[in-house]
Design a protein around this motif. Structure first.
Motif, PDB file in Angstrom:
ATOM      1  N   GLU A 156       0.877  -0.902  -0.009  1.00 39.10           N
ATOM      2  CA  GLU A 156       0.056  -0.106  -0.004  1.00 39.10           C
ATOM      3  C   GLU A 156       0.877   1.261   0.020  1.00 39.10           C
ATOM      4  OE1 GLU A 156      -2.409  -0.040   3.524  1.00 39.10           O
ATOM      5  OE2 GLU A 156      -0.844  -0.552   4.746  1.00 39.10           O
ATOM      6  N   ARG A 157       0.218   2.318  -0.022  1.00 41.79           N
ATOM      7  CA  ARG A 157       1.192   3.584  -0.395  1.00 41.79           C
ATOM      8  C   ARG A 157       1.631   3.869   1.079  1.00 41.79           C
ATOM      9  NH1 ARG A 157       0.195   9.103   0.208  1.00 41.79           N
ATOM     10  NH2 ARG A 157      -2.030   8.648   0.715  1.00 41.79           N
ATOM     11  N   PRO A 158       2.989   4.159   1.190  1.00 44.32           N
ATOM     12  CA  PRO A 158       3.519   4.143   2.476  1.00 44.32           C
ATOM     13  C   PRO A 158       3.154   5.811   2.983  1.00 44.32           C
ATOM     14  CG  PRO A 158       5.293   3.394   0.991  1.00 44.32           C
ATOM     15  CD  PRO A 158       4.093   3.715   0.088  1.00 44.32           C
ATOM     16  N   GLN A 159       2.934   5.965   4.086  1.00 37.69           N
ATOM     17  CA  GLN A 159       2.611   7.160   4.581  1.00 37.69           C
ATOM     18  C   GLN A 159       2.930   7.250   6.304  1.00 37.69           C
ATOM     19  OE1 GLN A 159      -1.922   7.791   5.021  1.00 37.69           O
ATOM     20  NE2 GLN A 159      -2.042   6.119   3.755  1.00 37.69           N
ATOM     21  N   ALA A 160       2.708   8.222   6.869  1.00 35.25           N
ATOM     22  CA  ALA A 160       3.068   8.372   8.205  1.00 35.25           C
ATOM     23  C   ALA A 160       2.466   7.201   9.083  1.00 35.25           C
ATOM     24  CB  ALA A 160       2.870   9.630   8.838  1.00 35.25           C
ATOM     25  N   GLY A 161       3.302   6.434   9.857  1.00 33.70           N
ATOM     26  CA  GLY A 161       3.121   5.518  10.570  1.00 33.70           C
ATOM     27  C   GLY A 161       2.436   4.321   9.729  1.00 33.70           C
ATOM     28  N   ARG A 162       2.527   4.223   8.490  1.00 32.54           N
ATOM     29  CA  ARG A 162       2.086   3.244   7.914  1.00 32.54           C
ATOM     30  C   ARG A 162       3.044   2.698   6.598  1.00 32.54           C
ATOM     31  NH1 ARG A 162      -3.174   1.510   7.431  1.00 32.54           N
ATOM     32  NH2 ARG A 162      -4.815   3.035   8.555  1.00 32.54           N
ATOM     33  N   PHE A 163       3.613   1.262   6.923  1.00 32.78           N
ATOM     34  CA  PHE A 163       4.679   0.847   6.011  1.00 32.78           C
ATOM     35  C   PHE A 163       4.195  -0.380   5.376  1.00 32.78           C
ATOM     36  CE2 PHE A 163       6.436   3.074   9.539  1.00 32.78           C
ATOM     37  CZ  PHE A 163       7.476   3.767   9.072  1.00 32.78           C
ATOM     38  N   ARG A 164       5.015  -0.800   4.293  1.00 36.47           N
ATOM     39  CA  ARG A 164       4.820  -1.938   3.445  1.00 36.47           C
ATOM     40  C   ARG A 164       5.325  -3.356   4.211  1.00 36.47           C
ATOM     41  NH1 ARG A 164       6.167   0.082  -2.602  1.00 36.47           N
ATOM     42  NH2 ARG A 164       4.210   1.386  -2.825  1.00 36.47           N
ATOM     43  N   GLN A 165       6.128  -3.165   5.187  1.00 34.82           N
ATOM     44  CA  GLN A 165       6.531  -3.943   6.294  1.00 34.82           C
ATOM     45  C   GLN A 165       6.041  -3.440   7.389  1.00 34.82           C
ATOM     46  OE1 GLN A 165      10.188  -6.415   6.076  1.00 34.82           O
ATOM     47  NE2 GLN A 165      10.210  -6.460   8.196  1.00 34.82           N
ATOM     48  N   PHE A 166       5.196  -3.951   8.526  1.00 31.81           N
ATOM     49  CA  PHE A 166       4.976  -3.474   9.362  1.00 31.81           C
ATOM     50  C   PHE A 166       4.853  -4.430  10.647  1.00 31.81           C
ATOM     51  CE2 PHE A 166       1.187  -4.374   7.175  1.00 31.81           C
ATOM     52  CZ  PHE A 166       0.389  -4.848   8.153  1.00 31.81           C
ATOM     53  N   VAL A 167       4.845  -3.897  11.921  1.00 31.57           N
ATOM     54  CA  VAL A 167       4.841  -4.970  12.886  1.00 31.57           C
ATOM     55  C   VAL A 167       3.549  -4.891  13.797  1.00 31.57           C
ATOM     56  CG1 VAL A 167       5.813  -5.670  15.138  1.00 31.57           C
ATOM     57  CG2 VAL A 167       7.365  -5.048  13.302  1.00 31.57           C
ATOM     58  N   GLN A 168       2.941  -6.148  13.847  1.00 34.03           N
ATOM     59  CA  GLN A 168       1.546  -6.123  14.604  1.00 34.03           C
ATOM     60  C   GLN A 168       1.707  -6.770  15.771  1.00 34.03           C
ATOM     61  OE1 GLN A 168      -1.751  -7.990  12.266  1.00 34.03           O
ATOM     62  NE2 GLN A 168      -2.388  -5.954  11.240  1.00 34.03           N
ATOM     63  N   PHE A 169       0.958  -6.441  16.585  1.00 36.18           N
ATOM     64  CA  PHE A 169       0.820  -7.102  18.309  1.00 36.18           C
ATOM     65  C   PHE A 169      -0.644  -7.504  18.016  1.00 36.18           C
ATOM     66  CE2 PHE A 169      -0.857  -6.944  22.274  1.00 36.18           C
ATOM     67  CZ  PHE A 169      -0.295  -8.087  22.762  1.00 36.18           C
ATOM     68  N   GLY A 170      -1.040  -8.665  18.145  1.00 36.36           N
ATOM     69  CA  GLY A 170      -2.438  -9.051  18.328  1.00 36.36           C
ATOM     70  C   GLY A 170      -2.694 -10.121  19.481  1.00 36.36           C
ATOM     71  N   VAL A 171      -3.988 -10.492  19.686  1.00 35.91           N
ATOM     72  CA  VAL A 171      -4.524 -11.514  20.800  1.00 35.91           C
ATOM     73  C   VAL A 171      -5.793 -12.071  19.857  1.00 35.91           C
ATOM     74  CG1 VAL A 171      -3.880 -10.218  22.481  1.00 35.91           C
ATOM     75  CG2 VAL A 171      -6.032 -10.174  21.871  1.00 35.91           C
ATOM     76  N   GLU A 172      -5.939 -13.279  20.158  1.00 35.17           N
ATOM     77  CA  GLU A 172      -7.035 -14.164  19.619  1.00 35.17           C
ATOM     78  C   GLU A 172      -7.488 -15.008  20.708  1.00 35.17           C
ATOM     79  OE1 GLU A 172      -7.813 -13.046  16.824  1.00 35.17           O
ATOM     80  OE2 GLU A 172      -6.015 -12.507  15.702  1.00 35.17           O
ATOM     81  N   ALA A 173      -8.767 -14.841  21.124  1.00 33.10           N
ATOM     82  CA  ALA A 173      -9.486 -16.015  22.015  1.00 33.10           C
ATOM     83  C   ALA A 173     -10.422 -16.542  21.301  1.00 33.10           C
ATOM     84  CB  ALA A 173     -10.079 -15.259  22.980  1.00 33.10           C
ATOM     85  N   ILE A 174     -10.166 -18.159  21.245  1.00 36.73           N
ATOM     86  CA  ILE A 174     -10.971 -19.036  20.387  1.00 36.73           C
ATOM     87  C   ILE A 174     -11.446 -19.827  20.992  1.00 36.73           C
ATOM     88  CG2 ILE A 174     -10.893 -20.443  17.962  1.00 36.73           C
ATOM     89  CD1 ILE A 174      -8.245 -18.918  17.565  1.00 36.73           C
ATOM     90  N   GLY A 175     -12.885 -20.242  20.996  1.00 38.72           N
ATOM     91  CA  GLY A 175     -13.899 -21.124  21.495  1.00 38.72           C
ATOM     92  C   GLY A 175     -14.894 -20.568  22.469  1.00 38.72           C
ATOM     93  N   SER A 176     -14.968 -19.417  22.396  1.00 38.73           N
ATOM     94  CA  SER A 176     -15.994 -18.915  23.431  1.00 38.73           C
ATOM     95  C   SER A 176     -16.817 -18.001  22.532  1.00 38.73           C
ATOM     96  CB  SER A 176     -15.471 -18.230  24.573  1.00 38.73           C
ATOM     97  OG  SER A 176     -16.711 -17.645  25.426  1.00 38.73           O
ATOM     98  N   ASP A 177     -18.243 -18.101  22.876  1.00 41.15           N
ATOM     99  CA  ASP A 177     -19.064 -17.178  21.979  1.00 41.15           C
ATOM    100  C   ASP A 177     -19.937 -16.225  23.321  1.00 41.15           C
ATOM    101  OD1 ASP A 177     -20.920 -19.025  23.246  1.00 41.15           O
ATOM    102  OD2 ASP A 177     -21.725 -19.348  21.449  1.00 41.15           O
ATOM    103  N   ASP A 178     -19.236 -15.953  24.324  1.00 40.29           N
ATOM    104  CA  ASP A 178     -19.742 -15.057  25.335  1.00 40.29           C
ATOM    105  C   ASP A 178     -19.318 -13.888  25.355  1.00 40.29           C
ATOM    106  OD1 ASP A 178     -21.023 -15.824  28.410  1.00 40.29           O
ATOM    107  OD2 ASP A 178     -19.822 -14.288  28.536  1.00 40.29           O
ATOM    108  N   PRO A 179     -20.223 -13.015  25.387  1.00 40.69           N
ATOM    109  CA  PRO A 179     -19.725 -11.380  25.545  1.00 40.69           C
ATOM    110  C   PRO A 179     -18.662 -11.165  26.516  1.00 40.69           C
ATOM    111  CG  PRO A 179     -21.923 -11.505  26.039  1.00 40.69           C
ATOM    112  CD  PRO A 179     -21.751 -12.858  25.658  1.00 40.69           C
ATOM    113  N   SER A 180     -18.567 -11.860  27.450  1.00 37.60           N
ATOM    114  CA  SER A 180     -17.433 -11.374  28.313  1.00 37.60           C
ATOM    115  C   SER A 180     -16.218 -11.586  27.888  1.00 37.60           C
ATOM    116  CB  SER A 180     -17.916 -12.374  29.701  1.00 37.60           C
ATOM    117  OG  SER A 180     -17.405 -13.809  29.528  1.00 37.60           O
ATOM    118  N   ILE A 181     -15.798 -12.536  26.920  1.00 35.76           N
ATOM    119  CA  ILE A 181     -14.402 -12.740  26.421  1.00 35.76           C
ATOM    120  C   ILE A 181     -14.483 -11.534  25.398  1.00 35.76           C
ATOM    121  CG2 ILE A 181     -15.233 -14.068  24.561  1.00 35.76           C
ATOM    122  CD1 ILE A 181     -12.114 -14.721  26.539  1.00 35.76           C
TER     123      ILE A 181
END
Length: 421
Positions: A115-140
């Motif tokens: 994508e077009r590089p701009q402030a704070g956006r790169f073609r190689q960038f680093v993501q931190f993320g979380v995933e909670a898999i196995g519950s359909d309760d809104p508390s999660i």
């Protein structure tokens, strides 16, 4: 001609990389408190994973992926996001069979989008993320949102805004989809080619179009909130209830549409309202993706997660003038005067490091004054100076750089002296 790095990438140099390390450390400690375990997936996957998992109507799949054929003529793609790979791993390794459910995971690593590089956006960038898999309760859902908010707050950010929406369940989405098609179809030729292609398959994505966002039909488009069935409405109300119990402020935005096809029910974004942050205010985005496991050949395993850009996080910290506590402490800088003294300093520096002290010595054979200046630049707590007289006596002069106090310390007591001071 010198070789430069590719456009849209960056070198993270000493002096800056320490900030990244600090953020990663805080994020890891926070995830451990929430009982999320780290997962590391490949940098590239089969292209089909992202076509099926992310959605072939998304900008990511249509325009932004780095896709190539290997020598076996297999189509592979550098990962543009983290969720599809994590859910693929969840299915492949049968994590759904683990005793402890839901499976709670976090990741941190480079992603790739053309994508077009701009402030704070790169073609190689680093993501931190979380995933909670196995519950359909809104508390999660509330837990995942709270983890994201807590990370930003622990790093010192204050100018934050949490926006949430419900995309509804499958039944609600089908009803809303039909309404959107009927709304846009008579004048779809006035929209861009992407919107025209999305009309029948995923008209919700039209609402996320940046080219046509000012078209008059956008303002009058049917709201998903009006098509939520009783179950979806109850789910969304429960999420809001939990966030309120946690004391987390939020806004409901019925126009919030996440850019990936796998989202349903909860969608959310965290934005920076700091002055000078820029026109693109989103720091973090996430939501629920019930059905993604099945799409990738696995069992029913509802999930929710988020991803955030480390680069944009650093930009937000800069906008709020927040300094991270990343100054590396140097316990002792060793100064040698003469060849024999240098032999001993090599030994003493090694011994100090073996005992977990942060130690440095001169390797450029500079004069004593230049060595001490180097120690000062490195903010050394102590400077240990060894000359011929001290060498003969079996001791070294240790100077406290803050107070100016100095004393002779026997070689065998040096480590203890530096540790206790």
């Amino acid at each position: 001609m010198s070789i430069q790095i590719p456009r849209g990438t960056q070198d993270i140099l000493p002096g800056t990389v320490e900030k990244w390390q600090y953020i990663e450390k805080v994020a890891k400690e926070l995830c451990e408190q929430y009982q999320y375990k780290e997962i590391r997936t490949p940098l590239f996957e089969h292209t089909e994973l992202f076509e099926r998992g992310v959605g072939d109507t998304t900008d990511i799949v249509q325009k932004e992926m780095y896709t190539f054929e290997d020598r076996g003529e297999r189509s592979l793609t550098l990962r543009p996001e983290g969720t599809a790979g994590v859910v693929r791993s969840f299915v492949q390794h049968k994590m759904f069979g683990q005793v402890n459910q839901p499976v709670k995971l976090f990741y941190n690593g480079p992603m790739f989008r053309y994508e077009r590089p701009q402030a704070g956006r790169f073609r190689q960038f680093v993501q931190f993320g979380v995933e909670a898999i196995g519950s359909d309760d809104p508390s999660i859902d509330a837990e995942v949102i709270s983890l994201a908010m807590e990370l930003y707050e622990r790093l010192g950010l204050k100018e934050l805004k949490l926006v949430i929406n419900s995309l509804g369940d499958k039944e609600s989405r089908i009803a809303h989809k039909e309404a959107l098609i009927n709304h846009f179809k008579p004048r779809i030729d006035e929209f861009c080619a992407d919107c025209q292609m999305r009309l029948e398959k995923n008209p919700l994505r039209i609402l996320d179009c940046k080219k046509d966002r000012d078209h008059e039909l956008m303002a009058t488009a049917p709201s998903l909130a009006d098509y939520l069935n009783e179950e979806s409405s109850a789910y969304f109300k429960k999420l809001q209830h939990y966030l309120t119990l946690m004391g987390i402020e939020f806004e409901v935005d019925p126009n919030l549409v996440r850019g990936l096809d796998y989202y349903n029910h909860t969608a959310f974004e965290i934005m920076s309202s700091a002055e000078g942050f820029g026109a693109i205010t989103t720091l973090c985005g996430g939501g629920r993706y019930n059905g993604l496991s099945e799409d990738l050949g696995g069992p029913s395993a509802p999930g929710i997660g988020f991803a955030l850009s480390i680069e944009r996080l650093l930009s937000a910290l800069e906008a709020e003038n927040i300094q991270l506590p990343v100054a590396a402490a140097l316990d002792c800088y060793f100064v040698a005067m003469g060849d024999q003294a240098k032999d001993k300093v090599v030994e003493l520096t090694y011994k100090a490091r073996k005992h977990h002290l942060h130690a440095e010595m001169d390797t450029l054979n500079r004069k004593m004054k230049a060595q001490i200046k180097s120690a000062d630049r490195l903010k050394a707590k102590y400077v240990a100076i060894l000359g011929e007289d001290e060498l003969n006596e079996g001791s070294i002069v240790v100077k406290n750089m803050e107070t100016g106090h100095q004393e002779n310390v026997p070689f065998e007591k040096l480590v203890d002296y530096l540790k206790q001071s």
